[in-house]
Design an enzyme around this catalytic site. Structure first.
Site, short mmCIF file in Angstrom:
data_model
loop_
_atom_site.label_atom_id
_atom_site.label_comp_id
_atom_site.label_asym_id
_atom_site.label_seq_id
_atom_site.Cartn_x
_atom_site.Cartn_y
_atom_site.Cartn_z
N GLY A 175 0.81 -1.21 0.00
CA GLY A 175 0.00 0.00 0.00
C GLY A 175 0.84 1.25 0.00
O GLY A 175 2.06 1.22 0.16
N LYS A 176 0.16 2.37 -0.18
CA LYS A 176 0.82 3.68 -0.18
C LYS A 176 -0.11 4.66 0.48
O LYS A 176 -1.29 4.77 0.12
CB LYS A 176 1.13 4.12 -1.62
CG LYS A 176 1.78 5.50 -1.70
CD LYS A 176 2.15 5.83 -3.14
CE LYS A 176 0.92 6.03 -4.00
NZ LYS A 176 1.27 6.52 -5.36
N GLY A 177 0.38 5.37 1.47
CA GLY A 177 -0.42 6.37 2.15
C GLY A 177 0.02 7.76 1.78
O GLY A 177 0.79 7.97 0.84
N LYS A 178 -0.45 8.72 2.54
CA LYS A 178 -0.06 10.11 2.30
C LYS A 178 1.44 10.26 2.43
O LYS A 178 2.09 10.96 1.66
CB LYS A 178 -0.79 11.03 3.28
CG LYS A 178 -0.51 12.51 3.06
CD LYS A 178 -1.34 13.38 3.99
CE LYS A 178 -1.04 14.84 3.73
NZ LYS A 178 -1.82 15.72 4.62
N PHE A 179 2.01 9.59 3.43
CA PHE A 179 3.46 9.59 3.61
C PHE A 179 3.92 8.15 3.75
O PHE A 179 3.46 7.44 4.62
CB PHE A 179 3.85 10.39 4.86
CG PHE A 179 3.40 11.82 4.82
CD1 PHE A 179 4.03 12.74 4.00
CD2 PHE A 179 2.34 12.24 5.59
CE1 PHE A 179 3.60 14.06 3.95
CE2 PHE A 179 1.90 13.55 5.56
CZ PHE A 179 2.54 14.47 4.74
N GLY A 180 4.83 7.75 2.91
CA GLY A 180 5.42 6.43 3.01
C GLY A 180 4.69 5.37 2.20
O GLY A 180 3.53 5.51 1.83
N LYS A 181 5.43 4.30 1.94
CA LYS A 181 4.91 3.14 1.23
C LYS A 181 5.15 1.91 2.08
O LYS A 181 6.12 1.84 2.83
CB LYS A 181 5.59 3.00 -0.13
CG LYS A 181 5.40 4.21 -1.03
CD LYS A 181 6.24 4.10 -2.29
CE LYS A 181 6.11 5.36 -3.13
NZ LYS A 181 6.98 5.32 -4.33
N LYS A 226 7.10 -0.28 6.44
CA LYS A 226 6.73 1.04 5.96
C LYS A 226 7.98 1.89 5.81
O LYS A 226 8.76 2.03 6.75
CB LYS A 226 5.76 1.71 6.93
CG LYS A 226 5.25 3.07 6.46
CD LYS A 226 4.21 3.63 7.42
CE LYS A 226 3.63 4.95 6.92
NZ LYS A 226 2.59 5.48 7.82
N ASP A 273 -8.67 8.27 14.85
CA ASP A 273 -8.89 8.08 13.41
C ASP A 273 -9.40 6.66 13.12
O ASP A 273 -8.91 5.99 12.22
CB ASP A 273 -7.61 8.36 12.62
CG ASP A 273 -7.88 8.65 11.15
OD1 ASP A 273 -9.04 8.94 10.80
OD2 ASP A 273 -6.93 8.57 10.34
#
EC number: 2.7.11.1
Length: 358
Positions: free
Chosen positions: A107-113, A129, A223
């Site tokens: 996966g890939k988030g706003k910051f980091g993969k 991550k 969250d």
């Protein structure tokens, strides 16, 4: 490393759902993940040695879950993230990227993969991550990252993703975490949902138990949503992503507006001081989304969503069971003192009625 234009697209990438994340800096849309070769990070080993998803399941099912060692983030500072530090590594870490075979992107988030990795020495399969240090500096994430690591390392619960270790090199910070083979609850919900009462109640019970554990340790998640719940074997779910989590000493209140719009509580929107009850409200929203398929207050604009949340404008389809309605209605209450406790959630008739079928 991605250039600024690519990074900007990733931060603002929009998915099918209009749900956006509130963090004081703008929107962060849900991002679709697809497995692919690791880009920008290489272990120097052939990725073909990583098990296929089927073999990956077998490894995870049988592997012993034990820590691989922890390297403190206390060595990490804004100075150590500067460009001069990229010339040569001087860190004394117990782990490095060379200790792992790097496989498919999870996966890939706003910051980091996040990647599936295998520890060469033990064969231990984890999720890794990788966060670019330049991004940590650019977006002033160091304090938040340290807090996230400290909080996650201090927790040990079967329904909370375990952080095994963390380390860093010249360019990146790495978080080595437990790997949940079946991915996000959000994806499962969109592909297979809405869920029946048996499955939904099982998930809600587990998340309630995880939150109860966190709240006893004075930690607020802030969250809770399907994207931050991961599914492992036998429908065991685990709460993840503690980027907005905060340690909240007894009797204290918070004011920061953060989280995801559809899951924000009335006291967070107003805004006024809040406590761990924001997680209890979010659990109610999650329960509704699991049995209905969409969040209860979802609208086309943030303003309309806020209005419905503040009014607690709650509508149920006729197909929803009486017990499910009762639980959700007791969680989605504007008055925080009147919300059902997490202990009450775990002993609610909806839970007890379905528990024998889990």
């Amino acid at each position: 490393m991605e250039n600024k234009a690519t990074l900007a697209r990733n931060i603002g990438e929009k998915r099918v759902s209009p749900r956006s994340k509130v963090n004081g800096t703008g929107k962060s849309w849900r991002i679709s993940y697809s497995p692919q070769r690791m880009d920008g990070v290489s272990s120097g080993r052939n990725v073909s040695k990583i098990p296929s998803p089927v073999r990956e399941r077998l490894f995870l099912k049988n592997q012993e879950r034990k820590p691989l060692g922890v390297s403190p983030l206390s060595n990490l500072s804004p100075n150590s993230l500067g460009r001069n530090s990229l010339e040569k590594s001087t860190y004394n870490n117990k782990l490095s990227l060379k200790d792992f075979e790097v496989g498919r992107k999870l996966g890939k988030g706003k910051f980091g993969k996040v990647y599936c990795v295998r520890h060469k020495k033990s064969g231990f399969i984890c999720a890794l991550k990788a966060i670019e240090k330049n991004e940590i500096l650019q977006f002033n994430l160091l304090k938040q990252l340290k807090r996230e690591v400290d909080i996650q390392l201090g927790m040990d619960h079967p329904n909370i993703i375990k952080l095994y270790a963390h380390f860093h090199d010249e360019k990146r910070v790495y978080l080595l975490m437990e790997h949940s083979i079946n991915g996000e609850l959000y994806k499962s919900l969109k592909n297979n949902g809405p869920f029946n009462d048996v499955l939904a109640s099982h998930y809600i019970y587990q998340i309630a138990d995880a939150l109860h554990y966190m709240h006893k340790k004075r930690i607020i998640h802030r969250d809770v949503k399907p994207e931050n719940v991961l599914i492992g074997f036998d429908n065991v779910v685990k709460l993840a992503d503690f980027g907005w989590s905060i340690l909240n000493p007894e009797g204290s209140k918070r004011k920061t507006l953060c989280g995801t719009i559809d899951y924000l509580s009335p006291e967070m929107i107003t805004p006024r001081e809040y406590d761990e009850q924001v997680d209890v409200w979010a659990l109610g929203v999650l329960a509704y989304e699991l049995v209905v398929g969409v969040p209860p207050f979802e609208e086309n604009s943030k303003e309309l969503t806020y209005k419905r949340i503040l009014k607690c404008d709650l509508n149920f389809p006729e197909s929803i069971s009486k017990d499910a309605k009762d639980l959700i209605s007791k969680l989605l209450v504007t008055d925080t003192t009147q919300r059902l406790s997490l202990t009450g959630v775990k002993t609610h008739p909806w839970i007890l009625k379905n528990k024998p079928f889990w």
